[in-house]
Design a protein around this motif. Structure first.
Motif, PDB file in Angstrom:
ATOM      1  N   THR A  22       0.841  -1.182   0.000  1.00  0.00           N
ATOM      2  CA  THR A  22       0.000   0.000   0.000  1.00  0.00           C
ATOM      3  C   THR A  22       0.882   1.239   0.000  1.00  0.00           C
ATOM      4  OG1 THR A  22      -1.772  -1.149   1.159  1.00  0.00           O
ATOM      5  CG2 THR A  22      -1.772   1.245   1.278  1.00  0.00           C
ATOM      6  N   GLY A  23       0.571   2.184  -0.876  1.00  0.00           N
ATOM      7  CA  GLY A  23       1.405   3.367  -0.981  1.00  0.00           C
ATOM      8  C   GLY A  23       0.773   4.442  -1.818  1.00  0.00           C
ATOM      9  N   LEU A  24       1.583   5.400  -2.227  1.00  0.00           N
ATOM     10  CA  LEU A  24       1.126   6.444  -3.130  1.00  0.00           C
ATOM     11  C   LEU A  24       1.340   5.939  -4.558  1.00  0.00           C
ATOM     12  CD1 LEU A  24       2.377   9.693  -1.337  1.00  0.00           C
ATOM     13  CD2 LEU A  24       0.184   8.516  -1.124  1.00  0.00           C
ATOM     14  N   ASN A  25       2.115   6.661  -5.343  1.00  0.00           N
ATOM     15  CA  ASN A  25       2.370   6.217  -6.710  1.00  0.00           C
ATOM     16  C   ASN A  25       3.555   5.272  -6.753  1.00  0.00           C
ATOM     17  OD1 ASN A  25       0.334   8.067  -7.627  1.00  0.00           O
ATOM     18  ND2 ASN A  25       1.831   9.699  -7.292  1.00  0.00           N
ATOM     19  N   ASN A  26       4.738   5.786  -6.378  1.00  0.00           N
ATOM     20  CA  ASN A  26       5.963   5.020  -6.484  1.00  0.00           C
ATOM     21  C   ASN A  26       6.652   4.800  -5.152  1.00  0.00           C
ATOM     22  OD1 ASN A  26       5.649   4.882  -9.265  1.00  0.00           O
ATOM     23  ND2 ASN A  26       6.624   6.866  -9.544  1.00  0.00           N
ATOM     24  N   ILE A  27       5.990   5.099  -4.061  1.00  0.00           N
ATOM     25  CA  ILE A  27       6.576   4.837  -2.750  1.00  0.00           C
ATOM     26  C   ILE A  27       5.600   4.029  -1.903  1.00  0.00           C
ATOM     27  CG2 ILE A  27       7.916   6.996  -2.819  1.00  0.00           C
ATOM     28  CD1 ILE A  27       6.016   8.032  -0.577  1.00  0.00           C
ATOM     29  N   PRO A  28       6.113   3.129  -1.081  1.00  0.00           N
ATOM     30  CA  PRO A  28       5.270   2.532  -0.047  1.00  0.00           C
ATOM     31  C   PRO A  28       5.006   3.569   1.035  1.00  0.00           C
ATOM     32  CG  PRO A  28       7.534   1.840   0.251  1.00  0.00           C
ATOM     33  CD  PRO A  28       7.505   2.664  -1.012  1.00  0.00           C
ATOM     34  N   THR A  29       3.894   3.459   1.715  1.00  0.00           N
ATOM     35  CA  THR A  29       3.603   4.336   2.848  1.00  0.00           C
ATOM     36  C   THR A  29       3.393   3.485   4.092  1.00  0.00           C
ATOM     37  OG1 THR A  29       1.213   4.309   2.468  1.00  0.00           O
ATOM     38  CG2 THR A  29       2.510   6.031   1.338  1.00  0.00           C
ATOM     39  N   ALA A  30       3.133   4.146   5.209  1.00  0.00           N
ATOM     40  CA  ALA A  30       2.847   3.431   6.451  1.00  0.00           C
ATOM     41  C   ALA A  30       1.411   2.918   6.499  1.00  0.00           C
ATOM     42  CB  ALA A  30       3.120   4.339   7.653  1.00  0.00           C
ATOM     43  N   ASP A  31       0.598   3.252   5.501  1.00  0.00           N
ATOM     44  CA  ASP A  31      -0.769   2.730   5.437  1.00  0.00           C
ATOM     45  C   ASP A  31      -0.749   1.217   5.245  1.00  0.00           C
ATOM     46  OD1 ASP A  31      -2.179   5.341   5.375  1.00  0.00           O
ATOM     47  OD2 ASP A  31      -1.101   5.551   3.475  1.00  0.00           O
ATOM     48  N   THR A  32      -1.771   0.547   5.759  1.00  0.00           N
ATOM     49  CA  THR A  32      -1.947  -0.888   5.531  1.00  0.00           C
ATOM     50  C   THR A  32      -3.398  -1.157   5.156  1.00  0.00           C
ATOM     51  OG1 THR A  32      -2.372  -1.248   7.899  1.00  0.00           O
ATOM     52  CG2 THR A  32      -0.114  -1.590   7.131  1.00  0.00           C
ATOM     53  N   VAL A  33      -3.634  -2.280   4.507  1.00  0.00           N
ATOM     54  CA  VAL A  33      -4.994  -2.703   4.206  1.00  0.00           C
ATOM     55  C   VAL A  33      -5.736  -2.930   5.528  1.00  0.00           C
ATOM     56  CG1 VAL A  33      -6.384  -4.530   3.149  1.00  0.00           C
ATOM     57  CG2 VAL A  33      -4.288  -3.735   2.043  1.00  0.00           C
ATOM     58  N   PRO A  34      -6.998  -2.502   5.648  1.00  0.00           N
ATOM     59  CA  PRO A  34      -7.737  -2.676   6.908  1.00  0.00           C
ATOM     60  C   PRO A  34      -7.871  -4.141   7.324  1.00  0.00           C
ATOM     61  CG  PRO A  34      -8.846  -1.099   5.486  1.00  0.00           C
ATOM     62  CD  PRO A  34      -7.753  -1.720   4.660  1.00  0.00           C
ATOM     63  N   HIS A  35      -8.178  -4.332   8.589  1.00  0.00           N
ATOM     64  CA  HIS A  35      -8.346  -5.655   9.200  1.00  0.00           C
ATOM     65  C   HIS A  35      -9.405  -6.468   8.458  1.00  0.00           C
ATOM     66  CE1 HIS A  35      -8.135  -8.581  12.405  1.00  0.00           C
ATOM     67  NE2 HIS A  35      -9.422  -8.439  12.681  1.00  0.00           N
ATOM     68  N   HIS A  36      -9.093  -7.737   8.180  1.00  0.00           N
ATOM     69  CA  HIS A  36     -10.026  -8.660   7.524  1.00  0.00           C
ATOM     70  C   HIS A  36     -10.513  -8.119   6.179  1.00  0.00           C
ATOM     71  CE1 HIS A  36     -11.289 -11.203  11.288  1.00  0.00           C
ATOM     72  NE2 HIS A  36      -9.993 -11.275  11.007  1.00  0.00           N
ATOM     73  N   THR A  37      -9.616  -7.496   5.449  1.00  0.00           N
ATOM     74  CA  THR A  37      -9.945  -6.946   4.135  1.00  0.00           C
ATOM     75  C   THR A  37      -8.943  -7.456   3.108  1.00  0.00           C
ATOM     76  OG1 THR A  37     -10.899  -4.950   5.105  1.00  0.00           O
ATOM     77  CG2 THR A  37     -10.228  -4.823   2.799  1.00  0.00           C
ATOM     78  N   VAL A  38      -9.427  -7.754   1.915  1.00  0.00           N
ATOM     79  CA  VAL A  38      -8.574  -8.177   0.800  1.00  0.00           C
ATOM     80  C   VAL A  38      -8.805  -7.240  -0.368  1.00  0.00           C
ATOM     81  CG1 VAL A  38      -8.056 -10.000  -0.860  1.00  0.00           C
ATOM     82  CG2 VAL A  38      -8.586 -10.595   1.509  1.00  0.00           C
ATOM     83  N   ALA A  39      -7.725  -6.736  -0.951  1.00  0.00           N
ATOM     84  CA  ALA A  39      -7.797  -5.931  -2.162  1.00  0.00           C
ATOM     85  C   ALA A  39      -7.181  -6.726  -3.305  1.00  0.00           C
ATOM     86  CB  ALA A  39      -7.064  -4.616  -1.977  1.00  0.00           C
TER      87      ALA A  39
END
Length: 225
Positions: A22-39
């Motif tokens: 999970t990130g912006l365009n070309n960098i990862p960020t500290a964001d994560t996919v929410p609990h019990h969620t699949v993208a």
């Protein structure tokens, strides 16, 4: 030619491949996919020096992947896999994971690794390990970090802001990474739109200091369990 990581899609344009956190365009960020969620994600790249594309100019690369999140008390985890698809060069299958904490209000910090090859290791390049910090200043979120890879380390900088468009989240963002073993720069500008609770659309353009401009399109299908 070896390059820095961004997320997997910019790397499609320049050489190596990395499982996309999970990130912006070309960098990862500290964001994560929410609990019990699949993208589940499908993405394409157009233009640039794309090693996975057809020799026909402008024909896109196609990728498929997924990522999921899990909360363990104060630590938020993410992991996922993806791979190029098509009738030409396919693989390798790549793995990524990260762990996030929230040490203060409006702040997040994450450690992660991307680009761990589960197949075709001779074509995958080395994994990319990173640390990234995010703080929400209300007007915008700022991201800063550093990623390490053999001959491909990079400082990571980004900014984003989420607005409402037709009562749904619309995110504008930009980021900056180093390339060519820290001798070059790539700037990217992008947008994400929450078309529905289950579908998120993304697109961005990469502007390297060398090579051609590339455009990425991406669709995310989001499921909870």
């Amino acid at each position: 030619m070896k390059t820095t990581i961004y997320s997997i899609l910019c790397v499609l344009v320049f050489g190596n491949a990395f499982a996309t956190p999970t990130g912006l365009n070309n960098i990862p960020t500290a964001d994560t996919v929410p609990h019990h969620t699949v993208a589940v994600q499908h993405f394409s790249s157009f233009g640039g020096a794309n090693q996975f594309a057809s020799p026909e100019l402008g024909k896109p690369s196609q990728w498929m992947g997924f990522k999921t999140g899990w909360d363990l008390e104060q630590v938020h985890l993410e992991w996922g896999m993806d791979s190029p698809l098509g009738t030409g060069l396919t693989g390798p299958l790549l793995f990524q994971t990260k762990a996030r904490v929230e040490p203060w209000d409006d702040g997040m910090f994450a450690l992660g690794v991307a680009g761990i090859a589960l197949t075709d290791q001779h074509r995958s390049g080395d994994p990319f390990s990173y640390a990234i910090l995010c703080h929400d200043f209300q007007l915008a979120r700022l991201h800063v970090g550093y990623g390490y890879q053999t001959s491909g380390s990079s400082f990571l900088f980004g900014i984003d802001r989420t607005l409402k468009l037709f009562e749904r989240n619309f995110n504008l963002n930009a980021d900056l990474v180093q390339s060519r073993d820290q001798r070059g720069l790539i700037t990217a500008f992008g947008a994400k739109y929450e078309l529905s609770n289950r579908i998120v659309l993304e697109t961005w353009a990469n502007f390297p200091d060398q090579d051609r401009v590339s455009v990425i399109t991406k669709i995310n299908f989001v499921f909870t369990f």
